[in-house]
Design an enzyme around this catalytic site. Structure first.
Site, mmCIF file in Angstrom:
data_model
loop_
_atom_site.group_PDB
_atom_site.id
_atom_site.type_symbol
_atom_site.label_atom_id
_atom_site.label_comp_id
_atom_site.label_asym_id
_atom_site.label_seq_id
_atom_site.Cartn_x
_atom_site.Cartn_y
_atom_site.Cartn_z
ATOM 1 N N ASP A 164 0.642 -1.301 0.026
ATOM 2 C CA ASP A 164 0.134 0.030 -0.102
ATOM 3 C C ASP A 164 0.833 1.275 0.006
ATOM 4 O O ASP A 164 2.058 1.148 0.319
ATOM 5 C CB ASP A 164 -1.028 0.054 1.066
ATOM 6 C CG ASP A 164 -1.992 -0.996 1.243
ATOM 7 O OD1 ASP A 164 -2.705 -1.089 2.275
ATOM 8 O OD2 ASP A 164 -2.208 -1.645 0.220
ATOM 9 N N TYR A 195 6.790 -9.093 7.882
ATOM 10 C CA TYR A 195 6.413 -7.711 8.061
ATOM 11 C C TYR A 195 6.643 -7.265 9.605
ATOM 12 O O TYR A 195 6.869 -8.111 10.511
ATOM 13 C CB TYR A 195 4.726 -7.553 7.870
ATOM 14 C CG TYR A 195 4.240 -8.157 6.662
ATOM 15 C CD1 TYR A 195 4.159 -9.173 6.422
ATOM 16 C CD2 TYR A 195 4.356 -7.146 5.761
ATOM 17 C CE1 TYR A 195 3.457 -9.661 5.338
ATOM 18 C CE2 TYR A 195 3.635 -7.507 4.427
ATOM 19 C CZ TYR A 195 3.212 -8.779 4.168
ATOM 20 O OH TYR A 195 2.836 -9.158 2.899
ATOM 21 N N TYR A 242 -3.769 -10.305 3.998
ATOM 22 C CA TYR A 242 -3.941 -9.000 4.366
ATOM 23 C C TYR A 242 -3.433 -8.626 5.639
ATOM 24 O O TYR A 242 -4.452 -9.182 6.691
ATOM 25 C CB TYR A 242 -5.524 -8.602 4.104
ATOM 26 C CG TYR A 242 -5.805 -8.579 2.608
ATOM 27 C CD1 TYR A 242 -6.368 -9.396 2.005
ATOM 28 C CD2 TYR A 242 -5.859 -7.460 1.816
ATOM 29 C CE1 TYR A 242 -6.650 -9.483 0.805
ATOM 30 C CE2 TYR A 242 -6.065 -7.292 0.517
ATOM 31 C CZ TYR A 242 -6.613 -8.096 -0.104
ATOM 32 O OH TYR A 242 -6.834 -8.281 -1.405
#
Lengths: 560, 210
Positions: A375, A445, A518
């Site tokens: 994103d 992440y 996600y």
């Protein structure tokens, strides 16, 4: 009979002329030996057949190739009037000098001027070149003007299909008329295609002028010939219903030209097997036997007033640059993102990287591909994400040093928005490498998480204890408008909590997940549509404030 | 076999001091990079708010439909930037005033069971087109039941079927996990209905003291 060796005619490219006069092997005009060979070859041809063809409007080089004469020199060199006389035979009243001068007024009815090196250029000018070397010089000049740096080239020629049809018609006629003669089986069974004959004429001079070899190469030199006035196109097979075909007439810029067409002589269907098996190698092996099946033939060919249009195109097959990028800004999108004329974010990775690579190789345009995306508000850190930039029609191949320079420049841009690593030239195979196993690749992440109650030691253990946690994610609301409503199973391979000094409700969550997960929704739960989530595991409300990608676990474009 | 290989490696490392050095250097560089990375990851607490906005607050704009069709039937519409609307019961809905709160949710209202619809594909095939007052579901309390309606004209993409097994979600978090449905209105239809909805501040004022 005396052989005259003519001076090399002045061609457009003076460089070309100099080179030509220097080389002995590939002289523009035939040397003594060659003339002798040509004479011998010509003498062995049945002169009545040759004259027949010639008076039917077939040019000399087409006659050569119909008879399977394949010496490159004959196609390449100027055919001086004396040589022509010799070929056509003296004492033939129709072959007087005025008619048979090199600059024949009549366009060949088979090759439409291609093998006469006559054509209309893009400006509609009629161009007549005397020999293969002159044509090659024109081509080379164009390349020089465009500033191409090449180390080889691949020559591609495209000609209108009607040429083959015309050729077939002529061959059929010859077979019908001379099939029973002794020489026919030997001399007329193999025919060299127009394309190959043209290539014979220009490949060697091109190699000489450009000082590179021809062969498979990413650099393509393409000659596209098109009919000046398109005829009816029975391209695959001629109408089996017989009868005359309707003409399609077109006025082309007011030029009063007669189009070439196959004129049926009204005796029924034409069933030539056309356009099949046109081999790219030397000889056309479409057997004459196939021609037997037709009941009528389209001979004589109509007079041709207009030679073909010729367009030269030079292009290079796409050039690929691979590497890994890092994104340090939370206001930079991966690709150009414009909504209602307004750009989202202040820049894009695609434009920064592509925009720097393109001028470096003087390309026309670029395409940016990456192994996945993040994103706009997510940073890409760690080893970076593999990407590929595909450059169309580059004019030059950048050196390693130049590539390194561009990489450094991108890394030092104002604002340090982007990082680029391991930038280098790669093959198109890299595309597959990047896409291969994309769905299986794991990603790592780091998320900044807030929970609605203080973090406890149990929580740290609880989170760390989940290995290969299966979660179900419904298509997140934020993308539901453009993606299918599905429930996707994903795996969280491991998680680690890192406390932040001075805060009891904020912490860093490190996690490694299956591709396609996600993360934001895994943290806040997306209204319960992702389950389990951090919130559900810790039995409280969890929110995500920041997300960073810390590792894209892929093998490609890593440092050597 | 493994041991042998290990021993060989170790002895070669010993015999080859440059190799050792290279390895050390590499690890040092890696360690450095990790440190740098970590520095980037750590936030400055001073920048962090005590209570950050929720994901709903960040990603949606909240609207309210008070007394929708019937008095006391207060519903919310969360609109996402992509145009989708999440429909649910506002905290002042009369159902919450009943003792025991909400005990059951039934999507079988109107002509069909809303929980049975399967919408597929990017184009959202099979989605039913509903009007603003089409019934979505019925919520039941101990003594009463209340109809929940769409509020927004559009295609019904999804209903929260978790409510069937877990109606208590409405009592605990009607504004999040207890949402009722997701609707996709056409831009024109949204503009029409938006005019009749209240923003958060207006709604709060209206229901002050409820």
């Amino acid at each position: 009979m005396s052989s005259e060796i003519e001076e090399a005619q002045d061609s457009n490219g003076t460089d070309a002329a100099q080179i030509i006069s220097r080389t002995n092997d590939h002289s523009v005009t035939l040397g003594d030996d060659e003339i002798r060979h040509l004479n011998d070859a010509v003498c062995s041809l049945p002169s009545h057949a040759v004259k027949d063809l010639h008076s039917a409007g077939v040019c000399i080089r087409c006659i050569f190739r119909l008879f399977g004469i394949h010496d490159h020199a004959y196609f390449r060199s100027t055919l001086s009037p004396s040589v022509m006389c010799n070929i056509l035979g003296e004492g033939d009243s129709s072959s007087s000098e005025s008619n048979e001068s090199e600059l024949k007024p009549e366009v060949c009815r088979i090759c439409l001027g291609i093998l006469q090196f006559t054509y209309r250029d893009e400006k509609e000018m009629l161009v007549k070149r005397k020999n293969g070397d002159e044509l090659a010089a024109s081509i080379a000049e164009l390349l020089r003007q465009e500033g191409h740096q090449i180390d080889g080239f691949s020559l591609e020629v495209s000609i209108p299909p009607i040429i083959f049809e015309n050729e077939q018609a002529v061959r059929l006629y010859m077979k019908k008329k001379y099939g029973s003669e002794i020489w026919f089986q030997d001399r007329f069974s193999e025919c060299i295609s127009t394309k190959d004959a043209l290539k014979f004429a220009i490949v060697n001079p091109l190699e000489t002028i450009l000082d590179v070899k021809s062969g498979p190469s990413s650099v393509r030199v393409r000659l596209t010939y098109t009919e000046t006035k398109p005829s009816i196109k029975p391209s695959k097979s001629v109408d089996r219903n017989g009868g005359l075909k309707r003409r399609k007439t077109e006025t082309n810029n007011g030029l009063d030209t007669v189009h070439v067409e196959l004129v049926g002589n009204g005796t029924g269907c034409c069933n030539l097997s056309l356009g099949q098996g046109s081999p790219s190698s030397g000889r056309s092996s479409t057997g004459l036997a196939e021609l037997e099946s037709s009941e009528c033939f389209n001979f004589p060919l109509e007079r041709v007033n207009e030679p073909c249009h010729l367009v030269f195109v030079y292009y290079r097959a796409p050039m690929y640059f691979g590497g890994r990028y890092l994104k340090f800004s939370r206001n930079v999108s991966q690709t150009r993102w414009i909504i209602d004329d307004e750009r989202m974010g202040e820049a894009s990775i695609e434009e920064i990287i592509g925009g720097n690579i393109l001028p470096m190789c003087q390309g026309e345009s670029y395409k940016f591909h990456a192994a996945g995306r993040e994103d706009i508000d997510v940073r890409m850190l760690g080893s970076g994400r593999p990407f590929l930039v595909e450059v169309q029609n580059a004019r030059k191949v950048p050196s390693e040093a130049l590539i390194k320079e561009i990489e450094t420049r991108m890394n030092n841009l104002e604002g340090k928005l982007v990082g680029v690593k391991n930038l280098s030239l790669v093959t198109s195979h890299s595309w597959d490498l990047m896409r291969e196993g994309e769905a299986e690749k794991q990603k790592q992440y780091c998320a900044l998480v807030w929970i609605s109650r203080p973090l406890e030691d149990e929580d740290l253990q609880c989170i760390a204890s989940h290995k290969d946690l299966q979660i179900l994610q419904r298509t997140p609301v934020r993308v539901l408008h453009r993606r299918s409503p599905l429930e996707r199973g994903k795996m969280i391979h491991w998680m680690k909590t890192e406390q932040i000094t001075g805060s009891s409700q904020y912490f860093l969550l490190h996690l490694c997940t299956q591709a396609g997960t996600y993360i934001k929704e895994f943290v806040h739960g997306d209204l319960g549509r992702t389950h389990p989530s951090i919130g559900s595991i810790l039995r409280c409300r969890a929110e995500i404030l920041q997300l960073d990608v810390t590792d894209v676990k892929m093998d490609c474009f890593l440092a050597e | 076999m493994n041991n042998e290989a290990n021993n060989l490696e170790k002895s070669s490392a010993r015999n080859n001091p440059t190799q050792n050095l290279d390895q050390e250097l590499k690890e040092e560089v890696e360690g450095d990079e990790e440190e740098k990375l970590h520095e980037l990851l750590l936030p400055d607490i001073r920048d962090l708010p005590t209570t950050p906005p929720s994901s709903v607050q960040t990603n949606f704009v909240s609207y309210f439909a008070p007394d929708f069709v019937k008095p006391g039937h207060d519903q919310y519409v969360y609109r996402h930037a992509n145009g989708l609307c999440v429909i649910g019961l506002a905290p002042t809905h009369v159902a919450f005033k009943d003792e025991g709160g909400i005990t059951a949710v039934d999507f079988n209202v109107g002509k069909s069971d809303r929980s049975g619809i399967k919408v597929t594909g990017k184009r959202k095939k099979n989605a039913q087109h509903f009007e603003t007052n089409t019934a979505l579901c019925k919520v039941c309390t101990q003594n009463d039941s209340y109809i929940v309606r769409c509020c927004v004209k559009g295609s019904l993409l999804e209903v929260n079927d978790r409510l069937i097994k877990h109606p208590e979600l409405l009592n605990s978090s009607a504004d999040r996990e207890g949402y009722i449905a997701i609707i996709m209105p056409k831009p024109a239809d949204w503009l029409k209905v938006k005019a009749s909805l209240l923003g958060l501040e207006e709604y709060k004022k209206l229901r002050e003291g409820s």
